[in-house]
Write an enzyme that holds these catalytic residues in place. Structure first.
Site, short mmCIF file in Angstrom:
data_model
loop_
_atom_site.label_atom_id
_atom_site.label_comp_id
_atom_site.label_asym_id
_atom_site.label_seq_id
_atom_site.Cartn_x
_atom_site.Cartn_y
_atom_site.Cartn_z
N GLN A 176 -56.70 -5.92 81.39
CA GLN A 176 -58.03 -4.77 81.21
C GLN A 176 -57.45 -3.95 80.07
O GLN A 176 -56.54 -3.08 80.06
CB GLN A 176 -57.58 -3.91 82.62
N GLN A 178 -59.87 -1.88 77.83
CA GLN A 178 -60.34 -0.63 77.73
C GLN A 178 -59.54 0.50 78.09
O GLN A 178 -59.03 0.43 79.39
CB GLN A 178 -61.80 -0.62 78.46
N GLY A 308 -63.98 -0.59 89.56
CA GLY A 308 -65.15 -1.39 90.01
C GLY A 308 -65.50 -2.71 89.22
O GLY A 308 -65.44 -3.71 89.74
N GLY A 309 -65.58 -2.39 88.14
CA GLY A 309 -66.06 -3.37 87.14
C GLY A 309 -65.59 -3.28 85.84
O GLY A 309 -65.58 -2.12 85.40
N MET A 310 -65.47 -4.09 84.92
CA MET A 310 -65.40 -4.16 83.59
C MET A 310 -66.40 -4.98 82.86
O MET A 310 -66.22 -6.29 83.21
CB MET A 310 -63.91 -4.31 83.32
N GLU A 311 -66.87 -4.65 82.03
CA GLU A 311 -68.14 -5.28 81.24
C GLU A 311 -67.45 -6.35 80.35
O GLU A 311 -68.14 -6.34 79.20
CB GLU A 311 -69.06 -4.51 80.84
N ASN A 312 -66.60 -6.98 80.60
CA ASN A 312 -66.02 -8.10 79.46
C ASN A 312 -67.37 -9.04 79.20
O ASN A 312 -67.98 -9.51 80.33
CB ASN A 312 -64.87 -8.66 80.27
N HIS A 335 -74.74 -2.40 86.75
CA HIS A 335 -74.13 -1.51 85.60
C HIS A 335 -73.43 -2.44 84.64
O HIS A 335 -73.46 -2.06 83.50
CB HIS A 335 -72.94 -0.63 86.55
N GLU A 336 -72.58 -3.38 85.19
CA GLU A 336 -71.83 -4.21 84.06
C GLU A 336 -72.63 -5.10 83.10
O GLU A 336 -72.49 -5.28 81.98
CB GLU A 336 -70.93 -4.72 84.73
N HIS A 339 -74.13 -3.16 80.43
CA HIS A 339 -73.24 -2.96 79.36
C HIS A 339 -73.72 -4.08 78.31
O HIS A 339 -73.10 -3.96 76.90
CB HIS A 339 -71.96 -3.08 79.76
N GLU A 358 -71.47 4.54 78.52
CA GLU A 358 -71.48 4.76 79.89
C GLU A 358 -72.72 5.45 80.37
O GLU A 358 -73.41 5.25 81.43
CB GLU A 358 -70.32 5.82 80.58
N ASP A 414 -58.22 7.63 78.28
CA ASP A 414 -58.22 7.52 79.51
C ASP A 414 -57.81 8.74 80.43
O ASP A 414 -58.24 8.94 81.66
CB ASP A 414 -57.15 6.26 80.07
N TYR A 422 -70.72 9.58 82.15
CA TYR A 422 -71.75 8.57 83.01
C TYR A 422 -73.01 9.32 83.23
O TYR A 422 -74.08 9.09 83.11
CB TYR A 422 -71.06 8.02 84.29
N ARG A 596 -58.19 0.12 93.41
CA ARG A 596 -59.29 0.81 92.62
C ARG A 596 -59.04 2.13 92.43
O ARG A 596 -58.89 3.10 93.35
CB ARG A 596 -60.36 0.34 93.46
N LYS A 598 -60.96 4.71 91.59
CA LYS A 598 -61.97 5.48 92.01
C LYS A 598 -61.59 6.06 93.60
O LYS A 598 -61.92 6.86 93.96
CB LYS A 598 -63.24 4.78 91.93
N1 BES Z 1 -66.20 0.01 81.49
C1 BES Z 1 -66.17 0.83 82.65
C2 BES Z 1 -64.53 0.79 83.16
C3 BES Z 1 -63.84 1.54 82.27
C4 BES Z 1 -64.18 2.66 81.67
C5 BES Z 1 -62.64 1.04 82.10
C6 BES Z 1 -63.08 3.30 80.88
C7 BES Z 1 -61.66 1.56 81.33
C8 BES Z 1 -61.73 2.62 80.62
C9 BES Z 1 -67.12 0.17 83.78
O1 BES Z 1 -68.25 -0.24 83.17
C10 BES Z 1 -67.38 0.98 84.78
O2 BES Z 1 -67.82 2.19 84.55
N2 BES Z 1 -67.01 0.71 86.04
C11 BES Z 1 -67.31 1.64 87.16
C12 BES Z 1 -68.57 1.20 87.83
C13 BES Z 1 -69.74 1.68 87.85
C14 BES Z 1 -70.89 1.08 88.92
C15 BES Z 1 -69.86 3.01 87.51
C16 BES Z 1 -66.20 1.46 88.00
O3 BES Z 1 -65.17 0.65 87.88
O4 BES Z 1 -66.04 2.09 88.96
ZN ZN Z 2 -69.56 1.45 82.60
#
Ligand code: BES
Ligand code: ZN
Length: 644
Positions: A176, A178, A308-312, A335-336, A339, A358, A414, A422, A596, A598
């Protein structure tokens, strides 16, 4: 400067002088010294935005392509191998070193392609940014080979034991990168303003499969006792989108250009949950132009995945906690996927412009939800997002609430992570939509993506496009909309368009009827409720609801046992606040079973608000910490002041 190319091992005077010059340069590396919080954005000699989170000087010497050769060693928890960088120099920069970012890497050898040793030096360590690596390559040379190893604590990597996977039989590794963690995987110019293509050969123990966010070549091919997988990333990407996973991973097609990767025991559930993916790609293409990455696949990771997700690119990484069994959490895929336009195609030039990744993406995500699932769902998700924004803003330093965030000097981006970029970012685009209409805003955004494809952009550049295109012929409108305040001011401007949801109004009415004693828990019309209505219903309950009524809800609807992570999370958070003791065992289970951030951060934070809760939190965390990815562990260390 003296000639630099010298045969390996000799100590020609030229080589020594070059190394000294290199070291002196590195000592003066930007970002390594004390920083002013309000330093204005600088522009480097190539005219690009200066990135305070990278030591690289891409305006002088810029990497363009990587050839990666990695061997994955699960016993030592390290990646060993090499990266061969192709780079180009700006006119007049012939004598300048190539400067790369590294963190925690052991650099073993730096050579030209023919094996000739090259002078290089590592600068002193910056706590958040790591160490600059400067390499003197002779004029005319445009490739260098770096042999190195990662460290077992590499911030981008999580090494899982078999017990931490769904199958329980094989180890797993995932990355991961980012925001600034790619440098813990490989020496690179770790800035979103620098794009590269790459090829990679990844050797793994036989029986494990490697996947990368890249074109995957058929394989594997045997490589001694190991298997080698080959990848090519033909579209230029910034370093934070380099991604790898290794484990017991299988694939299932779900559409003409999409599929899922997961452990065998998860693959069917994942394929069912994400069956709407192709419809989402089609909807986004209709609004914002062609999908330019050929394939869109999804990798479902083990539960410790910190996001939750990462837009690789070409391969979204996703948490298994979205496998709700009813497709109600697929907004994460929307969302991903979004991106692939906002972020991966047009990228924030620096992490101070994170909202351009974002905020745009959240706006697109909700448009995709509306197109695929209808307005009711999109509205509900927007209202939850608004609530999240207010929750975050209450606890934040004002300086971090600006979209164009200049308060990141000397910090890991971070550490400033919040839902402001967002949700506030998305509200800004909503405001524009309300002002000029959907059709015009979509056409404007589509052109923005087309014209800036595969490039990085700043807030100022977006603002200029707004003024020239969207508001052409009416220069007074940006002022009336307070565009300056939105982009550069802190807090939420009071012309923010607050979203509304009729469905939530109904759920609130039910909450009131229940609280007034007019309706028993068992009579609530939950059969018709989606995940989002449950989330809102639980949020609507008072924080000090008595345990009798918490218990009545729990008994009627088994909330403490919910298999839906979003509902369970809201319920557990409310339970901690309300002091509802029966939810404590499920809370502990949830904190240990998944990583996770979040979910972890608010729950540990809530627990730590009382003395007894804090003891419980520490007791759980002591056992859970080694199960979390470094990204989550670092955050919870701060929440609990752990080890400090
Ligand atoms: N790119 C982000 C995840 C991220 C942000 C990783 C900053 C490292 C540093 C990804 O697109 C994201 O925002 N994921 C959210 C999901 C979403 C539906 C808002 C998440 O992981 O909760
Ligand atoms: Zn995002």
């Amino acid at each position: 400067m003296m000639p630099i190319r010298t045969p390996g091992g000799t100590n020609a005077p030229g080589r020594f002088a070059a190394a000294l010059a290199c070291a002196a340069l590195l000592a003066a590396c930007p970002g390594a010294g004390p920083e002013r919080r309000d330093a204005p954005a600088r522009v480097d000699s190539a005219g690009a935005a200066h990135d305070i989170h990278s030591f690289g000087r891409p305006g002088d010497v810029r990497v363009t392509h990587a050839d990666i050769d990695w061997t994955i060693d699960f016993d030592r928890r390290e990646i060993a191998g090499s990266v061969t960088w192709t780079f180009e120099r700006a006119p007049g920069a012939e004598g300048e070193p190539l400067i790369l970012d590294t963190r925690g890497l052991s650099i073993e050898e730096v050579t030209a392609e023919d094996g000739t040793a090259l002078d290089h030096a590592l600068a002193h360590e910056h706590p958040a940014l790591g160490r600059a690596l400067g390499i003197m390559a002779p004029p005319g040379e445009n490739r260098v080979v770096i042999r190195y190893r990662t460290s077992p604590g590499a911030g981008a990597l999580q090494w899982l034991t078999p017990e931490q996977t769904a199958g329980g039989g094989k180890p797993y590794l995932f990355s991961q990168a980012q925001s600034i963690l790619a440098r813990t995987m490989l020496p690179c110019q770790d800035s979103p303003g620098v794009r590269i293509t790459y090829r990679a050969r990844v050797r793994v123990p036989r029986g494990l499969r490697a996947v990368m966010a890249a074109r995957m070549e058929p394989g594997p091919e045997p490589s001694g006792a190991l298997d080698a997988y080959l990848f090519e990333m033909p579209q230029p990407i910034p370093s934070y989108l380099i991604a790898l996973a290794v484990g017991d991973i299988v694939f299932k097609e779900i559409g003409p250009r999409s599929g899922v990767f997961a452990e065998p025991s998860v693959i069917e559930r994942a394929a069912w949950e994400f069956a709407d993916t192709e419809a989402m790609i089609d909807a986004t293409e209709t609004m914002y132009g062609p999908y330019r990455w050929e394939r869109y696949d999804i990798l479902v990771l083990p539960p410790s995945f910190p996001f939750g997700g990462m837009e690789n690119p070409r391969l979204t990484f996703a948490t298994p906690t979205v496998l709700a069994g009813d497709r109600s959490l697929t907004g994460l895929i929307a969302h991903e996927l979004a991106h692939s336009w906002s972020g991966n195609l047009v990228t924030n030039a620096t992490w101070s412009e994170f909202w351009m990744n974002e905020g745009f993406t959240v706006y697109l995500e909700r448009r995709i939800l509306e197109a695929v699932y209808g307005k009711k769902r999109a509205d509900m998700v927007s209202v939850l997002g608004w609530q999240n924004l207010l929750i975050d803003m209450k606890e934040m330093d004002a300086g971090d609430t600006a979209l164009h965030n200049v308060s990141l000097q000397g910090r890991d981006p971070d550490d400033a992570f919040s839902r402001v970029p967002y949700e506030k970012g998305s509200l800004f685009l909503r405001l524009l939509e309300g002002e000029v209409g959907r059709e015009r805003l979509d056409a404007f955004l589509r052109r923005w993506f087309d014209e800036n494809a595969f490039q990085s952009r700043t807030t100022q550049e977006f603002e200029a496009a707004l003024r020239e295109r969207l508001f052409a012929g009416d220069p007074s409108r940006p002022g009336a909309l307070r565009v300056d305040e939105w982009l550069y001011g802190t807090g939420l401007p009071d012309n923010a368009p607050e979203p509304e949801s009729d469905a939530f109004d109904l759920a609130e009415a039910e909450a009131r009827a229940f609280l007034a004693g007019e309706k028993p828990a068992s009579a609530l019309p939950v059969k018709d409720w989606s995940t989002q209505e449950w989330q809102h219903f639980i949020r609507s309950l008072p924080d000090d609801l008595d345990s009798r009524r918490m218990g009545a809800l729990d008994q009627a609807w088994s909330l403490s046992e919910s298999g839906n992570a979003e509902i369970l999370f809201e319920w557990l958070k409310k339970s901690i606040r309300a002091g509802y003791a029966p939810a404590l065992p499920p809370l502990e289970k949830f904190l240990i079973e998944q990583g996770r951030r979040k979910y972890l951060k608010p729950l540990y934070t809530e627990l730590a608000k009382t003395e007894a809760g804090r003891r419980r939190a520490l007791d759980i965390y002591r056992r859970a910490r080694s199960l979390y990815h470094p990204v989550s562990a670092n955050t919870i260390d701060q929440v609990l002041d752990y080890g400090g």
